[in-house]
Write a protein that holds these residues in place. Structure first.
Motif, mmCIF file in Angstrom:
data_model
loop_
_atom_site.group_PDB
_atom_site.id
_atom_site.type_symbol
_atom_site.label_atom_id
_atom_site.label_comp_id
_atom_site.label_asym_id
_atom_site.label_seq_id
_atom_site.Cartn_x
_atom_site.Cartn_y
_atom_site.Cartn_z
ATOM 1 N N THR A 20 2.612 -4.721 -23.864
ATOM 2 C CA THR A 20 2.010 -4.877 -22.609
ATOM 3 C C THR A 20 2.381 -6.650 -21.541
ATOM 4 O O THR A 20 1.447 -7.090 -23.183
ATOM 5 N N GLY A 21 2.264 -7.041 -20.619
ATOM 6 C CA GLY A 21 2.132 -8.592 -20.465
ATOM 7 C C GLY A 21 0.557 -8.779 -21.030
ATOM 8 O O GLY A 21 0.990 -10.479 -21.856
ATOM 9 N N PRO A 22 -0.524 -8.455 -20.361
ATOM 10 C CA PRO A 22 -2.064 -8.998 -21.084
ATOM 11 C C PRO A 22 -1.973 -8.600 -22.476
ATOM 12 O O PRO A 22 -2.378 -9.812 -23.579
ATOM 13 N N ALA A 23 -1.007 -8.454 -23.410
ATOM 14 C CA ALA A 23 -0.629 -8.450 -24.972
ATOM 15 C C ALA A 23 -0.231 -9.452 -25.527
ATOM 16 O O ALA A 23 -0.741 -10.284 -26.305
ATOM 17 N N LEU A 24 0.433 -9.616 -24.519
ATOM 18 C CA LEU A 24 1.931 -10.764 -24.907
ATOM 19 C C LEU A 24 1.012 -12.184 -25.287
ATOM 20 O O LEU A 24 0.708 -13.002 -26.005
ATOM 21 N N TYR A 25 -0.398 -12.268 -24.006
ATOM 22 C CA TYR A 25 -1.406 -13.154 -24.081
ATOM 23 C C TYR A 25 -2.016 -13.772 -23.821
ATOM 24 O O TYR A 25 -2.333 -14.541 -24.635
ATOM 25 N N ARG A 26 -2.103 -12.505 -25.516
ATOM 26 C CA ARG A 26 -2.834 -12.867 -26.790
ATOM 27 C C ARG A 26 -2.170 -13.799 -27.738
ATOM 28 O O ARG A 26 -2.702 -14.668 -28.447
#
Length: 203
Positions: free
Chosen positions: A48-54
């Motif tokens: 997910t997009g939010p996961a990549l932001y980690r």
């Protein structure tokens, strides 16, 4: 020398960041900097997009990582070639380094344009990226110091070489020489030869 990754978690994080940058480089090659999309990369990686932001806080952080890697790769190319040509006279070494920088740019045009082309709208690279960028310039400074009759002029001469080199490469990459009876490689040789003649003049 970089420190070894000490835990499995660190290794997995590093591997994920390398993969993210690999997908971003593919987008860069296909569509330029404007085509880099966090959402598209996440989808390709099954995240997910939010996961990549980690891994990268935002698109700007990813661009910064690509820019740092690009400057480092270009600098390593220039440094490696200069070292291999250490036995050559400085005038010939200048030609070899200039040709190597041009070769790097022609092999990876979108990557080169990310570093030296039109700024990405809304993005400003951190000042510390210049530390790596200056490594390539420092290769030219070292050569200019051997060429110059007055070594205090070495930075000026290297900067002139840098300007001529990147001017020719940038024009070549955007197709400005396509319909002109000009060979960019010969033009670059001529500009470096002209600089050598300027360097050996007193004052």
């Amino acid at each position: 020398m970089s420190q070894p990754l000490t835990s499995r978690r660190e290794r997995l994080r590093h591997e994920a960041m390398v993969e993210i940058k690999r997908f971003a480089m593919r987008q860069l090659a296909e569509s330029g900097a404007a085509g880099i999309s966090i959402t598209a990369i996440a989808k390709q990686m099954g995240m997910t997009g939010p996961a990549l932001y980690r891994y990268f806080a935002n698109r700007e952080a990813l661009l910064t990582a690509l820019i740092r890697d690009g400057y480092a790769d270009l600098a390593e190319t220039a440094e490696r070639v200069a070292k291999r040509a250490a036995a050559l006279p400085p005038a010939e070494r200048l030609q070899v380094v200039a040709a190597a920088v041009r070769g790097w740019a022609l092999a990876e045009p979108q990557r080169y344009l990310l570093l030296f082309g039109t700024p990405v709208p809304g993005y400003e690279a951190p000042m510390d990226t210049l530390d790596t960028a200056n490594r390539t310039l420092n290769v030219l400074v070292a050569i200019a110091a051997e060429l110059a009759s007055d070594t205090s002029r070495s930075l000026l001469l290297a900067t002139i070489a840098w300007t001529r080199l990147h001017g020719i490469i940038s024009l070549e990459l955007v197709g400005q020489f396509t319909y002109l009876d000009i060979d960019p490689a010969s033009l670059l040789d001529g500009e470096m030869n002209s600089l050598v003649e300027q360097a050996i003049q007193p004052g």
